[in-house]
Every structure is written in structure tokens, then in C-alpha cells.
Design an enzyme around this catalytic site. Structure first.
Site, PDB file in Angstrom:
ATOM      1  N   SER A  40       0.798  -1.096  -0.095  1.00 32.16           N
ATOM      2  CA  SER A  40       0.003  -0.060   0.063  1.00 32.16           C
ATOM      3  C   SER A  40       0.926   1.310  -0.182  1.00 32.16           C
ATOM      4  O   SER A  40       2.266   1.163   0.053  1.00 32.16           O
ATOM      5  CB  SER A  40      -1.069  -0.023   1.085  1.00 32.16           C
ATOM      6  OG  SER A  40      -0.216   0.450   2.494  1.00 32.16           O
ATOM      7  N   LYS A  41       0.362   2.419   0.008  1.00 31.64           N
ATOM      8  CA  LYS A  41       0.923   3.598   0.110  1.00 31.64           C
ATOM      9  C   LYS A  41       1.918   3.629   1.321  1.00 31.64           C
ATOM     10  O   LYS A  41       2.980   4.240   0.992  1.00 31.64           O
ATOM     11  CB  LYS A  41      -0.056   4.711   0.157  1.00 31.64           C
ATOM     12  CG  LYS A  41      -0.371   5.431  -1.218  1.00 31.64           C
ATOM     13  CD  LYS A  41      -1.258   6.651  -0.792  1.00 31.64           C
ATOM     14  CE  LYS A  41      -0.601   7.745  -1.702  1.00 31.64           C
ATOM     15  NZ  LYS A  41      -0.291   7.673  -3.135  1.00 31.64           N
ATOM     16  N   ARG A  42       1.765   2.963   2.265  1.00 30.88           N
ATOM     17  CA  ARG A  42       2.680   3.073   3.496  1.00 30.88           C
ATOM     18  C   ARG A  42       4.072   2.645   3.007  1.00 30.88           C
ATOM     19  O   ARG A  42       4.873   3.127   3.502  1.00 30.88           O
ATOM     20  CB  ARG A  42       2.043   2.168   4.497  1.00 30.88           C
ATOM     21  CG  ARG A  42       1.509   2.516   5.456  1.00 30.88           C
ATOM     22  CD  ARG A  42       0.793   1.856   6.506  1.00 30.88           C
ATOM     23  NE  ARG A  42       0.304   0.647   5.842  1.00 30.88           N
ATOM     24  CZ  ARG A  42       1.022  -0.648   6.104  1.00 30.88           C
ATOM     25  NH1 ARG A  42       1.914  -1.095   6.893  1.00 30.88           N
ATOM     26  NH2 ARG A  42       0.021  -1.713   5.376  1.00 30.88           N
TER      27      ARG A  42
END
Ligand code: GLU
Length: 478
Positions: free
Chosen positions: A232-234
Site C-alpha cells: 500500500s501507500k505506506r
């Protein structure tokens, strides 16, 4: 080798994510490696979320990755008449039927009938009006997904609900459209993300009801971040667009994505795209979740940047600046071709992504202001005694003949030895004085690229500034 017909079938509900890019790439490799065909099918039946901008964004991302397709883009939505045609066949033959039961009612039914798949009532005539359409699932036997990656997965038919395949208005649902399209397009191999594995038995049942030969399936394991969680963006850049903006090169991204989870290779092998095409085989894709590690991609990208021809390097940089920093683009463009080329040459080993390049070489195109140097860096590097060392370095540099890296290095090493100080004590202040930063391309190459005149001027300026700023330094002779 059999030439494969594969498809990439994105739903244009947002940007192309890294997982989607990997799916596109594997399909592309399968097509190119077998002399086959890649069909691009846009699964745009969700009319609210499928916007033309999203479609364009996905096509852009594919073009940037240099993944070309042979047929399409074909809009799934526009094939609605064909879907209805095939639906009618099933209604006519009795393989599909109308059923007015709502989802909530099926839930209720399931509570009372555990361990059985729901079978609806086949309504006729007036009663059938306004009813959705279900596919009749056989009560006996199994539906077997023979997956190239996951192996054989068996689904008992009596446990499966008769799936709804079309709404009351005749518009078909996703699993039906996919099955019809795969059959019509002569797809031999469906390569897609693991998240679609659970849809596969339903698609197989539709294909069987339609009397179509099913394709082979290969479900790619999900991508995870280095912490083992779903990507994910994390974890950094999440979409192809973001990778592009972060300064990655398409060839490096292809290389890295191809090796991710591709069995026998580790993920640090540099393979040119034709080599990837040559070696790719879906059987080599491992079952375990693949770890997408942006750090490794950066490393690989750095290798690609280093090996890039200077012409392409310069073009990448100019393109990046034009998109993100027009003022810098103008400065770069205003320089002589030789200056641009030399800047690219000395920075090549140093930058891992395109975004890192300009900050490392901008000192060659604009004079950094001493006031803009990070005070922490300045005070760490400029110590009592530095002023005198810089003066002497200035003299050595002014006298270097010829003005090339070897001569400069020899002259400065001599100074370092005669002063009995570490190289850092001399070279870091020079670096900060001429570049305004404590990181730069190789110091001797940087001096040469800047040219004697500008080097001397910047050193003089720093010496003067140190005189103002560090009065304690005046006790130092020189
Ligand atoms: N449209 C689906 C998606 O974007 C892919 C379906 C398929 O490959 O069968 O996830």
C-alpha cells in the site's frame, strides 16, 4: 512453442497500481515470449467509477512502461449487446433462469440450509418480470481450477450458490462478462491477481454452460511490502504514476517487477527486456507472496541510470525537469551541450533515481548562495583552521596545470600531507564552498566541470565569509 493469447483487463476505477503493472507485465512477457497476442480490455462496466480520465491514466502508465498491446483497448461496456446475446442463449436452453429472491432472502435461506448452495425458483411469465437471472449450477461434481501457480483447486458444485449473472434489466454481471469476453477473444491464458481466484469457478461454470473451452489460469500471488503486509501507500510509491514521479526508469521497473516472485532468480539480477522475454515462463512464478521493496528497486534503478547512454540520461533529466521544475529546466537548457553532457557524466554513478540528479549538479548551472547552505552542514564542515586550509587549497587549485582531475587530486593530496590533516578536513570544505552541499559527484570531477575560474571565485568567497563568520579563525596564520 504455442503462441499465447493473453489479456490485460484493468478496471479503470483509479490509477494503475504496482500490482496491476506486474499483471500487465507478466501478460506482456507471456505474449512477447511466445510470439503471441496481448489484448487490452478495459473492464468499464462500473459506470460510476470508470471515467475516461482513469482509462487515459492507465494507458499512459502502460505506455510509460513500454508495454504495448496488439488488440484494443476494447471497452467491455460497449460489448453489452454481445453479452445479452449470450445470456439469451442460456435463458433459452434453461441453463439460466429468472429468480426474484433478494440477497437478504438468500442469506436467510442459507442459515436454515447450512452446507448447501442456493438454488432459486425458475420463474416464468408475469412472475419472472423484474427478477434477476441466475446460472444453474449442477448439483453433482466439482469445478476444478487447474491453476498454473496455485495447482489444482477443487470446488464442490453442490456447495456453490446459483450465481446471479444478470440484473433484472438484462445487464450482465462481472463474472459473466469476463467469461464471455475471454471466450470471444480466444484467450488461451488468463494471468491475473490472486484476488480473482474466488471468481474463477463461477467463470468456469459460465463457460461450461456456454459450451466454451476454458482458458488456462495463472493467479499471481499478492504483492506485499517488506513488513509482510499487503502493498500500500505506506510502503512508498503505490502507483506507476508515482514511480514515474519519484524518478524511476521504466526499464528498471520492468526488470524488478519481472523478477519479483519469479522463482529461480533472485531479485537483484539485471536482465535486459529481451532477456526477460526470453526467460519468462509462468511456471517459474512462485506461490509465496512477493515482496516489493522500494529500496531494492532504487538500487536497481541506480544501476540502470549508470548504464544509460549519456544522450538518454540527458533526455530523461530534461524531461523530468520540464515536468517538475521549469526554472531548473530553463537553466539546464541554457547551458552549452558540453556542460550538460559533462554534468551528466559526473553524476551518473551517484544518483539512484532521476529526481536525485538535479540537486547534485545544479551547482554547475547556478551559483549556490552561501546564505542558503544548511547552517548545520556549514558549521560541521567549517572549523577553526578551515579558512587557512581553504586558502591554501585555493592556491593549489589556481596553480594546477593542466586543470584536470589527476592534477587537482595530486595537488590537493600534497596539501593534505604537508598539513598533516585528514583528507575530509580539506575536501569537505571545498565541496561545501563550491556546491553549497555536503554531497556531490566526485570532488575532483566536480572541480573540473565547474572550471578553474568559478572554483577560485567560490573558494575566495567562502574564505571571505569565514573571515566574517569565524573571527576565532583569524588566530590561525594565513
Ligand atoms: N478487471 C479486473 C481487475 O482490474 C481484472 C479481471 C481479470 O483479469 O479477469 O482487477
Amino acid at each position: 512453442m504455442e503462441s499465447l493469447r493473453v489479456r490485460f483487463a484493468p478496471s479503470p476505477t483509479g490509477a494503475l497500481h504496482i500490482g496491476g503493472a506486474r499483471t500487465a507485465l507478466y501478460n506482456w512477457l507471456a505474449a512477447r515470449g511466445s510470439g503471441g497476442t496481448l489484448v487490452l480490455r478495459i473492464e468499464d462496466t462500473d459506470r460510476e467509477r470508470s471515467t475516461p480520465e482513469n482509462v487515459e491514466q492507465i494507458l499512459d502508465a502502460l505506455r510509460w512502461l513500454e508495454l504495448d498491446w496488439d488488440e484494443g483497448p476494447i471497452s467491455q461496456f460497449e460489448r453489452a449487446p454481445r453479452h445479452s446475446e449470450r445470456l439469451d442463449e442460456l435463458l433459452d436452453s434453461g441453463a439460466a433462469y429468472r429468480d426474484a429472491t433478494t440477497g437478504a432472502e438468500v442469506q436467510e435461506w442459507r442459515k436454515e440450509n447450512p452446507g448447501r448452495g442456493y438454488r432459486g425458483m425458475a420463474l416464468e411469465g408475469a412472475a419472472a418480470e423484474g427478477a434477476a437471472i441466475r446460472l444453474r449450477v449442477p448439483d453433482e461434481g466439482e469445478t476444478v481450477v487447474a491453476d498454473a501457480i496455485r495447482g489444482e483447486i477443487r470446488f464442490r458444485n453442490d456447495l456453490q450458490d446459483d450465481p446471479v449473472i444478470a440484473r433484472a434489466d438484462g445487464s450482465v454481471l462481472y463474472n459473466f462478462a469476463v467469461a464471455v469476453d475471454d471466450a470471444d477473444m480466444g484467450i488461451t491464458d488468463v494471468i491475473r491477481g490472486d484476488d480473482h481466484l474466488s471468481n474463477t469457478p463461477r467463470q468456469l461454470l459460465v463457460l461450461e454452460a456456454l459450451g466454451e473451452e476454458p482458458p488456462r489460469y495463472a493467479h499471481l500471488p499478492l504483492l506485499h511490502g517488506p513488513d509482510g503486509k499487503k502493498l500500500s501507500k505506506r510502503h512508498g510509491a503505490a502507483s506507476v504514476q508515482e514511480l514515474r514521479e519519484a524518478g524511476f526508469l521504466p526499464a528498471a521497473v520492468r526488470n524488478y517487477l519481472a523478477l519479483l516472485g519469479w522463482g529461480a532468480e533472485d531479485d537483484e539480477t539485471l536482465l535486459a527486456t529481451d532477456e526477460l522475454v526470453h526467460r519468462f515462463s509462468i511456471d517459474r512464478v512462485g506461490r509465496a507472496a512477493a515482496i516489493f521493496d522500494e529500496k531494492k528497486l532504487r538500487w536497481m534503478n541506480g544501476r540502470y541510470m549508470r548504464d544509460e547512454s549519456l544522450d538518454r540520461y540527458e533526455a530523461e533529466l530534461a524531461g523530468h525537469l520540464a515536468r517538475n521544475d521549469p526554472a531548473a529546466a530553463a537553466e539546464f537548457a541554457a547551458a552549452t551541450p558540453e556542460a550538460r553532457r559533462e554534468a551528466c557524466e559526473i553524476v551518473r554513478d551517484k544518483a539512484q533515481v532521476v529526481t536525485e540528479v538535479w540537486p547534485l549538479i545544479s551547482f554547475l548551472f547556478t551559483e549556490p548562495r552561501i546564505e542558503d547552505v544548511d547552517p548545520k552542514i556549514w558549521s560541521k564542515v567549517m572549523k577553526p583552521g578551515t579558512r587557512s586550509l581553504l586558502r591554501k587549497a585555493d592556491e593549489a587549485i589556481a596553480a594546477a596545470e593542466p586543470f584536470d582531475a589527476e592534477t587537482l587530486e595530486a595537488g590537493l593530496r600534497e596539501l593534505i600531507d604537508s598539513e598533516g590533516v585528514s583528507a575530509t578536513k580539506v575536501l569537505q570544505p571545498i565541496r561545501v564552498a563550491i556546491t553549497g552541499s555536503n554531497v556531490s559527484p566526485g570532488i575532483f570531477e566536480s572541480l573540473v566541470a565547474l572550471g578553474r575560474e568559478r572554483v577560485v571565485a567560490r573558494l575566495d568567497r567562502a574564505v571571505g565569509h569565514l573571515g566574517d563568520r569565524l573571527p576565532g579563525d583569524d588566530s590561525d596564520p594565513g
